[in-house]
Design a protein around this motif. Structure first.
Motif, PDB file in Angstrom:
ATOM      1  N   CYS A   1     -34.543  16.462  12.335  1.00 27.13           N
ATOM      2  CA  CYS A   1     -35.352  15.744  11.364  1.00 27.13           C
ATOM      3  C   CYS A   1     -36.119  14.658  12.105  1.00 27.13           C
ATOM      4  O   CYS A   1     -35.543  13.908  12.888  1.00 27.13           O
ATOM      5  CB  CYS A   1     -34.447  15.119  10.305  1.00 27.13           C
ATOM      6  SG  CYS A   1     -35.320  13.914   9.287  1.00 27.13           S
TER       7      CYS A   1
ATOM      8  N   CYS B   1     -34.593  10.909  10.893  1.00 23.18           N
ATOM      9  CA  CYS B   1     -33.249  10.430  11.227  1.00 23.18           C
ATOM     10  C   CYS B   1     -32.685  11.066  12.486  1.00 23.18           C
ATOM     11  O   CYS B   1     -31.640  10.642  12.986  1.00 23.18           O
ATOM     12  CB  CYS B   1     -32.295  10.618  10.044  1.00 23.18           C
ATOM     13  SG  CYS B   1     -31.990  12.353   9.671  1.00 23.18           S
TER      14      CYS B   1
ATOM     15  N   CYS C   1     -34.118  12.247   3.969  1.00 23.25           N
ATOM     16  CA  CYS C   1     -35.192  11.356   4.418  1.00 23.25           C
ATOM     17  C   CYS C   1     -36.457  11.509   3.577  1.00 23.25           C
ATOM     18  O   CYS C   1     -37.240  10.574   3.461  1.00 23.25           O
ATOM     19  CB  CYS C   1     -35.528  11.629   5.877  1.00 23.25           C
ATOM     20  SG  CYS C   1     -34.200  11.191   6.995  1.00 23.25           S
TER      21      CYS C   1
ATOM     22  N   CYS D   1     -35.630  16.093   6.858  1.00 24.74           N
ATOM     23  CA  CYS D   1     -34.523  16.582   6.040  1.00 24.74           C
ATOM     24  C   CYS D   1     -34.686  16.102   4.597  1.00 24.74           C
ATOM     25  O   CYS D   1     -35.478  15.209   4.303  1.00 24.74           O
ATOM     26  CB  CYS D   1     -33.176  16.165   6.630  1.00 24.74           C
ATOM     27  SG  CYS D   1     -32.781  14.417   6.427  1.00 24.74           S
TER      28      CYS D   1
HETATM   29 ZN    ZN Z   1     -33.540  13.034   8.112  1.00 21.82          ZN
END
Ligand code: ZN
Length: 255
Positions: A157, A160, A184, A181
């Protein structure tokens, strides 16, 4: 100093008339990459080139060049496979045309890339033997990004840095070729394309395999639709151009 190559595997990407009776033909060749050569008398029905310089045709060519700055001359062309069904089936023709447009858009003269030759040859051959055309296109696109050095990253991702679990949906960010993701992207309008878990898994698997193993993948249904949608949008952003034949394919599909 004369340059001579013989029996070189080559695909016909383009051709146009040159003067009264000649043609300039653009090939993508093994070892050599993209190459334009003058075919003398090709416009008249000269025996040595008749029915051989059609688009998508797989040939073994021999060419020469007399001096620096002069044109390459096509001396011989031997038919390996005319890939006839690419000219008799509309969908196959359009997908082959999309592949051809990408080859012309992303390569320069004598930019040698053997993987790209193998990929194009695999795609045209696989279309010709009747494998689902959109399946071939989806796999071609994923490998094309790889070969050109633009592999989109589906493994982490971008916000993150974690690896999204394979059973989770992700958002594909067309502008950066990355994924975000679900956590997020919650609450923000990312503008990304939602990818179902199956599509992410399939793309990651395809990225890890060489061209010679592409036949084992059979994307279908929603996975196939998402692979094509993401590839098309990502390529449009990367190359800042749309592919004419892709619009035609959409038109035929929605008729
Ligand atoms: Zn993420």
């Amino acid at each position: 100093m004369p340059v001579i190559r013989s029996d070189l595997p080559a695909l016909v990407l383009d051709s146009h008339d040159y003067g009264e009776s000649d043609k300039i033909v653009v090939f993508y060749c093994q070892d050599v990459g993209r190459l334009s050569a003058l075919a003398r008398g090709a416009h008249r029905s000269k025996k040595r080139f008749v029915n051989k310089l059609e688009l998508f045709t797989f040939l073994q060519i021999s060419y020469s060049k007399s001096s620096v700055g002069s044109l390459f001359m096509l001396d011989e062309a031997e038919l390996v496979n005319s890939f006839i069904s690419l000219r008799t089936d509309v969908t196959s023709y359009l997908v082959a045309s999309i592949i051809r447009e990408y080859m012309l858009l992303t390569t320069r003269e004598t930019s040698d890339d053997d993987q790209l030759f193998q990929l194009a040859l695999w795609a045209l051959h696989t279309l010709n033997i009747g494998v689902d055309q959109r399946q071939v296109l989806a796999l071609f696109m994923i490998k094309l990004f790889d070969v050109l050095g633009y592999r989109p990253d589906f493994t982490v991702c971008q916000s993150c840095g974690t690896t999204p679990a394979e059973e989770k949906e992700v958002f594909f960010n067309v502008r950066s070729g990355t994924v975000t993701c679900r956590n997020c992207s919650a609450g923000q309008a990312s503008g990304g394309r939602l990818l179902a878990p199956g599509a992410t898994k399939m793309i990651r698997a395809v990225q890890q395999q060489p061209v010679s193993r592409l036949n084992r993948f059979k994307p279908s249904g929603a996975v196939l639709v998402q692979m094509l949608d993401c590839s098309h949008r990502y390529s449009r952003h990367l190359f800042q151009r749309d592919i004419h034949s892709w619009r035609e394919l959409d038109r035929v599909s929605h008729r």
